[in-house]
Design a protein around this motif. Structure first.
Motif, mmCIF file in Angstrom:
data_model
loop_
_atom_site.group_PDB
_atom_site.id
_atom_site.type_symbol
_atom_site.label_atom_id
_atom_site.label_comp_id
_atom_site.label_asym_id
_atom_site.label_seq_id
_atom_site.Cartn_x
_atom_site.Cartn_y
_atom_site.Cartn_z
ATOM 1 N N ARG A 351 46.662 42.360 46.264
ATOM 2 C CA ARG A 351 45.913 42.028 47.470
ATOM 3 C C ARG A 351 46.853 41.323 48.438
ATOM 4 O O ARG A 351 47.543 40.382 48.056
ATOM 5 C CB ARG A 351 44.746 41.107 47.119
ATOM 6 C CG ARG A 351 44.038 40.537 48.345
ATOM 7 C CD ARG A 351 42.904 39.624 47.932
ATOM 8 N NE ARG A 351 42.324 38.947 49.076
ATOM 9 C CZ ARG A 351 41.327 38.081 48.982
ATOM 10 N NH1 ARG A 351 40.826 37.789 47.800
ATOM 11 N NH2 ARG A 351 40.848 37.499 50.068
ATOM 12 N N GLN A 431 47.920 38.972 42.869
ATOM 13 C CA GLN A 431 47.705 39.990 41.851
ATOM 14 C C GLN A 431 46.752 39.450 40.787
ATOM 15 O O GLN A 431 46.913 38.324 40.320
ATOM 16 C CB GLN A 431 49.025 40.388 41.185
ATOM 17 C CG GLN A 431 50.036 40.995 42.155
ATOM 18 C CD GLN A 431 51.375 41.205 41.483
ATOM 19 O OE1 GLN A 431 52.050 40.263 41.103
ATOM 20 N NE2 GLN A 431 51.755 42.462 41.329
ATOM 21 N N HIS A 432 45.801 40.300 40.395
ATOM 22 C CA HIS A 432 44.828 39.885 39.389
ATOM 23 C C HIS A 432 45.263 40.417 38.023
ATOM 24 O O HIS A 432 45.488 41.616 37.851
ATOM 25 C CB HIS A 432 43.436 40.428 39.741
ATOM 26 C CG HIS A 432 42.379 39.977 38.773
ATOM 27 N ND1 HIS A 432 41.367 40.794 38.331
ATOM 28 C CD2 HIS A 432 42.207 38.791 38.145
ATOM 29 C CE1 HIS A 432 40.608 40.129 37.480
ATOM 30 N NE2 HIS A 432 41.090 38.914 37.360
ATOM 31 N N PRO A 434 43.572 40.508 34.588
ATOM 32 C CA PRO A 434 42.346 40.213 33.840
ATOM 33 C C PRO A 434 42.651 39.864 32.388
ATOM 34 O O PRO A 434 43.487 40.508 31.739
ATOM 35 C CB PRO A 434 41.553 41.521 33.949
ATOM 36 C CG PRO A 434 42.570 42.572 34.226
ATOM 37 C CD PRO A 434 43.647 41.904 35.030
ATOM 38 N N LYS A 444 43.828 35.651 35.142
ATOM 39 C CA LYS A 444 44.655 34.803 35.995
ATOM 40 C C LYS A 444 44.983 35.535 37.288
ATOM 41 O O LYS A 444 45.032 36.760 37.339
ATOM 42 C CB LYS A 444 45.958 34.434 35.264
ATOM 43 C CG LYS A 444 45.758 33.477 34.097
ATOM 44 C CD LYS A 444 45.439 32.083 34.573
ATOM 45 C CE LYS A 444 45.220 31.141 33.410
ATOM 46 N NZ LYS A 444 44.904 29.773 33.857
ATOM 47 N N ILE A 445 45.211 34.749 38.314
ATOM 48 C CA ILE A 445 45.665 35.299 39.585
ATOM 49 C C ILE A 445 47.116 34.893 39.768
ATOM 50 O O ILE A 445 47.474 33.723 39.622
ATOM 51 C CB ILE A 445 44.831 34.771 40.763
ATOM 52 C CG1 ILE A 445 43.346 35.072 40.543
ATOM 53 C CG2 ILE A 445 45.316 35.387 42.074
ATOM 54 C CD1 ILE A 445 43.017 36.538 40.473
ATOM 55 N N TYR A 471 50.974 31.345 38.533
ATOM 56 C CA TYR A 471 49.742 31.835 37.923
ATOM 57 C C TYR A 471 48.699 30.728 38.009
ATOM 58 O O TYR A 471 48.947 29.603 37.559
ATOM 59 C CB TYR A 471 49.975 32.211 36.455
ATOM 60 C CG TYR A 471 50.870 33.411 36.276
ATOM 61 C CD1 TYR A 471 50.346 34.702 36.280
ATOM 62 C CD2 TYR A 471 52.240 33.260 36.113
ATOM 63 C CE1 TYR A 471 51.165 35.810 36.121
ATOM 64 C CE2 TYR A 471 53.070 34.359 35.949
ATOM 65 C CZ TYR A 471 52.524 35.636 35.955
ATOM 66 O OH TYR A 471 53.344 36.723 35.787
ATOM 67 N N GLN A 474 41.073 31.424 38.395
ATOM 68 C CA GLN A 474 40.244 32.048 39.419
ATOM 69 C C GLN A 474 39.678 31.003 40.378
ATOM 70 O O GLN A 474 39.574 31.235 41.586
ATOM 71 C CB GLN A 474 39.096 32.815 38.762
ATOM 72 C CG GLN A 474 38.263 33.633 39.733
ATOM 73 C CD GLN A 474 39.030 34.821 40.283
ATOM 74 O OE1 GLN A 474 39.530 35.653 39.531
ATOM 75 N NE2 GLN A 474 39.143 34.898 41.606
ATOM 76 N N ALA A 477 42.397 29.936 42.735
ATOM 77 C CA ALA A 477 42.677 31.079 43.601
ATOM 78 C C ALA A 477 41.634 31.202 44.695
ATOM 79 O O ALA A 477 41.964 31.473 45.857
ATOM 80 C CB ALA A 477 42.734 32.358 42.776
#
Length: 491
Positions: A351, A431-432, A434, A444-445, A471, A474, A477
């Motif tokens: 994103r 970046q996600h 999961p 983590k994002i 990192y 959520q 983030a």
């Protein structure tokens, strides 16, 4: 046609000819070699008129003399050599000629490369046992010849040997090799390169005149840059070409050596111009405008033992000692370091953290060679977070603040730190990942961005000093992503 060429004739005389006044449009060869050695006869403003009459051959280095011999054997009349075709003590002539150097090699009939020579006095040719390469005719039976040929140890002519040859350590050679339609390499063995492949002398089938097997080397460097121009590039081809630029051109290029560090952009400008013409992409100090957010995420080359690459094993992992005042701080051109890019790019949904990155002024690569780099700035609409303190015991881990929440970010220095300043974290992509730690935690994002300091010379502007990633949970983030965007100017 180049501005000047060496007319090798068919006899012993040599002279410089200027192509436009003489309306010369003929095939010519180019020479790719390492400078150095005792005999360095060069074209100067004072010797130009004399060289138009005759070049004193006895003062030339062996590399040039050998190249002249090869050109004559190929039945060509003209040879382009940088030391004899560019006026070496004229800055204006160098600046004019360096812009077209890529086209000089692209339009040549063939490039003669002194692959194994450490300097120009070593020449093209190597001493070797001819029986290794020449098949022996044992006997003739039923109208057929029966040969025996020596088995050559392929390990001494591996990809590693080819890429680490003295010539390929020279920075200017990257574009000479990439843009030439065909190259004949001279060294311990002869190696032919063109857009269809790379062929080694010892793998040639002596009866058919073709290769019995594929040779080491990467043919795509020439083939990608000599593909026909297209009106529109498909998205998948765009991605492949961008990856090709990074992996096969830029990263290997920054691992080569430039005698004059300020040539860092000039020595690759021909390749940049070639890609730009075939794609319509605009380049800004070595970064491609259509991918500017990702392009800002370059960082110094880091030693990673498990990759098993000779470049990592031999890398000294040095930081830049000082800025090269030939490019803005946000460009890799500004530092004499080996560079790499974020390794996880494309491996997780990305994103864009920023909504806009624009260039404040026109920064065409050709018009900016030798210009003031500080006239080119980037304006970024994003978020900026101040640093707290370094994490105890870690020189690469810092705390950054968002409102009352802090998060940790790993940073990679671009340059040796000077007087400490407050650091600011500028995230560019998110970046996600999961379930990165364990199931049920929401994943983590990963934020990827750059670290800035306030500019000493320009009020309300920032300079890049580091690449960074972190990192976060959520929750953190969400707090970061919801903050209001602001306009940030980079110099």
């Amino acid at each position: 046609m180049p501005t000047r060429l060496v007319d090798v004739g068919q006899a012993g005389s040599l002279r410089i000819v200027e192509t436009k006044p003489n309306l010369i449009h003929a095939p010519y060869a180019t020479l790719s070699y390492c400078w150095g050695g005792k005999n360095q006869l060069q074209l100067t403003e004072s010797s130009l008129e004399d060289f138009k009459v005759e070049i004193p051959a006895w003062q030339l280095s062996f590399a040039i003399l050998d190249a002249i011999y090869v050109v004559r054997q190929l039945k060509l009349r003209y040879l382009w050599v940088d030391s004899l075709c560019i006026i070496q003590n004229s800055k204006s002539d160098w600046e004019k000629e360096v812009i077209t150097m890529g086209e000089v090699f692209r339009n040549s009939a063939i490039t003669i490369a002194a692959l194994g020579a450490k300097h120009s006095e070593e020449g093209l040719f190597a001493r070797r046992d001819p029986l290794i390469y020449q098949p022996c005719n044992l006997f003739r039976r039923d109208g057929k010849d029966f040969f025996v040929k020596s088995q050559v140890d392929d390990s001494q002519f591996s990809d590693d040997w080819f890429e680490k040859s003295p010539l390929h350590q020279r920075g200017w050679v990257m574009q000479e090799r990439a843009l030439s339609p065909r190259t004949l390499n001279f060294g311990a063995t002869l190696i032919w390169e063109c857009s269809e492949g790379v062929k080694y002398e010892h793998t040639m089938d002596f009866e058919l005149g073709t290769n019995s097997q594929d040779s080491p080397g990467n043919p795509t460097i020439k083939s990608r840059l000599h593909e026909p121009l297209k009106d529109e590039i498909a998205p998948d081809q765009t991605s492949l070409l961008f990856k090709f630029w990074r992996e096969q051109i830029l990263k290997p290029y920054t691992m080569t050596i430039l005698t004059v560090k300020e040539d860092r952009l000039a020595a690759i400008s021909g390749v940049i111009e070639s890609i730009g013409k075939s794609t319509g992409w605009e380049s800004v100090y070595g970064l491609w405008m259509p991918f500017l957010v990702e392009e800002l995420l370059w960082h110094k080359f880091v030693f990673v033992p498990w990759r098993g690459d000779w470049r990592h094993q031999n890398d000294k992992d040095k930081l830049g000692q000082s800025r090269l005042r030939i490019a803005p701080t946000w460009s890799w051109v500004s530092l004499d370091i080996k560079i790499d890019f974020d390794s996880s790019s494309g491996k997780a949904p990305i994103r864009l953290f920023t909504t806009q990155v624009t260039v404040v002024s026109n920064t065409s690569i050709l018009s900016k060679l030798g210009a003031n780099p500080w006239s080119s700035r980037l304006k970024v609409m994003s978020k900026l977070y101040p640093s707290g303190s370094a994490v105890k015991g870690r020189s690469d881990l810092f705390n950054f603040l968002v409102d009352q929440t802090s998060f940790q970010a790993t940073i990679l220095f671009d340059i040796v730190p000077s007087t400490p300043k407050p650091y600011y974290y500028l995230p560019l992509i998110a970046q996600h990942f999961p379930n990165w730690y364990r199931a049920g935690d929401g994943g983590k994002i990963r934020f990827v961005g750059i670290v800035l300091v306030t500019s000493t010379d320009f009020p309300r502007a920032y300079e890049r000093v580091r690449y960074s990633h972190s990192y976060v949970s959520q929750t953190v983030a969400d707090d970061l992503l919801q903050n209001e965007l602001i306009s940030i100017e980079l110099v």
